[in-house]
Design a protein around this motif. Structure first.
Motif, PDB file in Angstrom:
ATOM      1  N   VAL A   1      -4.624   7.016   0.061  1.00  0.00           N
ATOM      2  CA  VAL A   1      -4.150   5.639   0.193  1.00  0.00           C
ATOM      3  C   VAL A   1      -4.440   4.905  -1.103  1.00  0.00           C
ATOM      4  O   VAL A   1      -5.571   4.936  -1.603  1.00  0.00           O
ATOM      5  N   THR A   2      -3.425   4.250  -1.668  1.00  0.00           N
ATOM      6  CA  THR A   2      -3.604   3.470  -2.889  1.00  0.00           C
ATOM      7  C   THR A   2      -2.982   2.087  -2.718  1.00  0.00           C
ATOM      8  O   THR A   2      -2.100   1.885  -1.881  1.00  0.00           O
ATOM      9  N   THR A   3      -3.462   1.141  -3.502  1.00  0.00           N
ATOM     10  CA  THR A   3      -2.897  -0.208  -3.525  1.00  0.00           C
ATOM     11  C   THR A   3      -2.000  -0.336  -4.750  1.00  0.00           C
ATOM     12  O   THR A   3      -2.415  -0.023  -5.867  1.00  0.00           O
ATOM     13  N   LEU A   4      -0.776  -0.787  -4.534  1.00  0.00           N
ATOM     14  CA  LEU A   4       0.199  -0.895  -5.614  1.00  0.00           C
ATOM     15  C   LEU A   4       0.249  -2.307  -6.181  1.00  0.00           C
ATOM     16  O   LEU A   4      -0.100  -3.274  -5.502  1.00  0.00           O
TER      17      LEU A   4
ATOM     18  N   LYS B   1       0.848  -1.197   0.000  1.00  0.00           N
ATOM     19  CA  LYS B   1       0.000   0.000   0.000  1.00  0.00           C
ATOM     20  C   LYS B   1       0.881   1.244   0.000  1.00  0.00           C
ATOM     21  O   LYS B   1       2.047   1.204   0.410  1.00  0.00           O
ATOM     22  N   LYS B   2       0.323   2.366  -0.439  1.00  0.00           N
ATOM     23  CA  LYS B   2       1.066   3.615  -0.472  1.00  0.00           C
ATOM     24  C   LYS B   2       0.236   4.718   0.183  1.00  0.00           C
ATOM     25  O   LYS B   2      -0.960   4.858  -0.105  1.00  0.00           O
ATOM     26  N   LEU B   3       0.887   5.477   1.042  1.00  0.00           N
ATOM     27  CA  LEU B   3       0.252   6.612   1.710  1.00  0.00           C
ATOM     28  C   LEU B   3       0.908   7.902   1.254  1.00  0.00           C
ATOM     29  O   LEU B   3       2.143   8.026   1.269  1.00  0.00           O
ATOM     30  N   LEU B   4       0.091   8.871   0.827  1.00  0.00           N
ATOM     31  CA  LEU B   4       0.537  10.244   0.592  1.00  0.00           C
ATOM     32  C   LEU B   4      -0.162  11.125   1.608  1.00  0.00           C
ATOM     33  O   LEU B   4      -1.394  11.091   1.725  1.00  0.00           O
ATOM     34  N   VAL B   5       0.595  11.895   2.361  1.00  0.00           N
ATOM     35  CA  VAL B   5       0.003  12.771   3.367  1.00  0.00           C
ATOM     36  C   VAL B   5       0.669  14.138   3.302  1.00  0.00           C
ATOM     37  O   VAL B   5       1.874  14.242   3.037  1.00  0.00           O
TER      38      VAL B   5
ATOM     39  N   PRO C   1       3.094  26.596   3.809  1.00  0.00           N
ATOM     40  CA  PRO C   1       4.177  25.762   3.255  1.00  0.00           C
ATOM     41  C   PRO C   1       4.059  24.336   3.808  1.00  0.00           C
ATOM     42  O   PRO C   1       4.083  24.144   5.030  1.00  0.00           O
ATOM     43  N   GLU C   2       3.898  23.371   2.927  1.00  0.00           N
ATOM     44  CA  GLU C   2       3.671  21.987   3.361  1.00  0.00           C
ATOM     45  C   GLU C   2       4.610  21.020   2.639  1.00  0.00           C
ATOM     46  O   GLU C   2       5.152  21.333   1.568  1.00  0.00           O
ATOM     47  N   THR C   3       4.758  19.835   3.254  1.00  0.00           N
ATOM     48  CA  THR C   3       5.526  18.747   2.649  1.00  0.00           C
ATOM     49  C   THR C   3       4.575  17.589   2.348  1.00  0.00           C
ATOM     50  O   THR C   3       3.758  17.212   3.194  1.00  0.00           O
ATOM     51  N   GLN C   4       4.685  17.076   1.143  1.00  0.00           N
ATOM     52  CA  GLN C   4       3.962  15.840   0.799  1.00  0.00           C
ATOM     53  C   GLN C   4       4.894  14.668   1.106  1.00  0.00           C
ATOM     54  O   GLN C   4       5.963  14.557   0.513  1.00  0.00           O
ATOM     55  N   ILE C   5       4.498  13.814   2.042  1.00  0.00           N
ATOM     56  CA  ILE C   5       5.285  12.637   2.403  1.00  0.00           C
ATOM     57  C   ILE C   5       4.654  11.412   1.752  1.00  0.00           C
ATOM     58  O   ILE C   5       3.457  11.163   1.912  1.00  0.00           O
ATOM     59  N   GLY C   6       5.462  10.657   1.017  1.00  0.00           N
ATOM     60  CA  GLY C   6       4.990   9.410   0.417  1.00  0.00           C
ATOM     61  C   GLY C   6       5.738   8.224   0.993  1.00  0.00           C
ATOM     62  O   GLY C   6       6.974   8.209   0.989  1.00  0.00           O
ATOM     63  N   VAL C   7       4.999   7.250   1.532  1.00  0.00           N
ATOM     64  CA  VAL C   7       5.611   6.035   2.083  1.00  0.00           C
ATOM     65  C   VAL C   7       4.782   4.824   1.672  1.00  0.00           C
ATOM     66  O   VAL C   7       3.569   4.915   1.483  1.00  0.00           O
TER      67      VAL C   7
END
Length: 371
Positions: A228-231, A133-137, A195-201
């Motif tokens: 949230v996405t499924t890879l 799974k992948k999370l972008l926040v 000002p924000e950061t996009q974190i992908g894990v």
């Protein structure tokens, strides 16, 4: 100790999220909140095994195969399944099954088979899809490091043999709090540019609830923007079957003789010798006919499994040897694997607590006999 404590230990070894859809795993009989008197580990749960649990004062049976596979419409004792379940309920014994959740674990059923054969350079034969799974926040820049480290600690950001993996982009987020909002940054009714950061894990599927809880707990915003996405990425550690290599190649007849000796087999059914050396071996504990093409495509010299039908042996196509060593025989080390895991985990968890004993069943549940 409680039954749920043992369930948590089993989830570490074989998360139920990776069991096949057709399977029936987890706590099949009993109450997870009951106090534990002891654990009996078995390959199959039969009436005789329940009797053994009663005799050894174990109120939890941890079984590889589930005694209840398809739905029960009645409980009147007319089948061995019904009689086993009735006896377990009558004596307050819980039953937990792992089955394909352990089949699909890199250190599970097929790893035990590879250990017995001394195979090296192991890889999953059929990776399970949808396990990554992948999370972008999106988070304010000043809070990005804190949130990222919390996600790593919860199990996110592991890719193969690497940990703390993430991708980060900086940009500007906009939002305006409406009448009922309580913004941590900015004021109601005024559009904010932050000002924000996009974190992908990425993270394994079975950790999703933990990862999301960690995100919400450590994020400063009242409303968290995330995706949230499924890879479709290949997972190196989740899937059924396994390939490995012999340290020293063997002539096919010599390999089969060694296989029979190492696995303590009465017989081997095989598709015919190819008069060449065996180097790469594919294994799949249990019923593995569905994986014959996968074993061939993986370049295996021999495929070891159980429950092969007459015409299925032809599928070897003289490209490899199919060796049927029997269903139970191909899984025979599974209960030892479960026993060793639980013994270690429970001893570390509660060495002095009542109920912290783990017993390996002495009953041979193999339903097939040889003459």
């Amino acid at each position: 100790m409680y039954i749920k404590d043992v369930m948590a230990c089993l989830e570490e070894l074989s998360p139920l999220a990776y069991a096949e859809d057709f399977d029936n795993t987890g706590l099949l009989v009993g109450n997870r909140d009951n106090k534990l008197t002891g654990v009996l580990v078995t390959h199959d749960t039969l009436e005789e095994v329940v009797d053994e649990a009663i005799e050894k004062d174990c109120n939890l049976i941890v079984s590889f195969h589930p005694i209840i596979f398809s739905g029960l419409k009645k409980l009147n004792g007319s089948s061995y399944v019904e009689r086993t379940v009735i006896k377990a309920i009558r004596h307050g014994i819980a039953i937990y099954a792992v089955h394909t959740a352990l089949d699909n674990n890199f250190n599970g059923v097929n790893a035990a088979l590879c250990d017995a054969l001394g195979l090296q350079n192991r890889k999953i034969l059929i990776p399970q899809k949808g396990t990554v799974k992948k999370l972008l926040v999106f988070v304010p820049n000043k809070d990005a490091d804190h949130l990222r480290e919390a996600l790593f600690a919860a199990g996110a950001g592991t890719i193969g043999n690497y940990s703390n993996c993430s991708f980060n982009l900086e940009g500007t987020g906009t939002f305006r709090g409406e009448e009922n909002s309580n913004p941590v940054i900015g004021e109601r009714g005024i559009t904010r540019h932050e000002p924000e950061t996009q974190i992908g894990v990425t993270y394994p599927r079975h950790l999703e609830s933990r990862i999301l809880k960690t995100m919400f707990t450590n994020h400063p915003y009242e409303e968290v923007a995330y995706e949230v996405t499924t890879l479709e990425n290949r997972n190196q550690h989740i899937g059924i079957g396994m390939t490995g290599e012999l340290t020293v190649p063997l002539q096919d007849i010599d390999f089969l003789k060694q296989l029979k000796q190492k696995m303590k087999l009465e017989c081997i059914r095989y598709s015919g010798l190819l008069n060449r050396k065996i180097k790469k071996v594919a294994v799949l504990g249990g019923s593995g006919a569905f994986a014959i093409s996968h074993a061939k495509n993986a370049g295996a010299d021999v495929f070891i499994t159980g429950d092969i039908k007459y015409h299925e042996f032809y599928k070897a196509e003289k490209q490899m040897i199919i060796a049927d060593i029997g269903h139970y025989e191909s899984e025979q080390y599974t209960k030892n694997l479960l026993f060793e895991h639980l013994t270690k985990k429970i001893h570390n968890f509660a060495p002095a607590l009542p109920g912290g004993k783990v017993v390996l069943s002495e009953y041979n549940t193999n339903s097939i006999k040889y003459l």
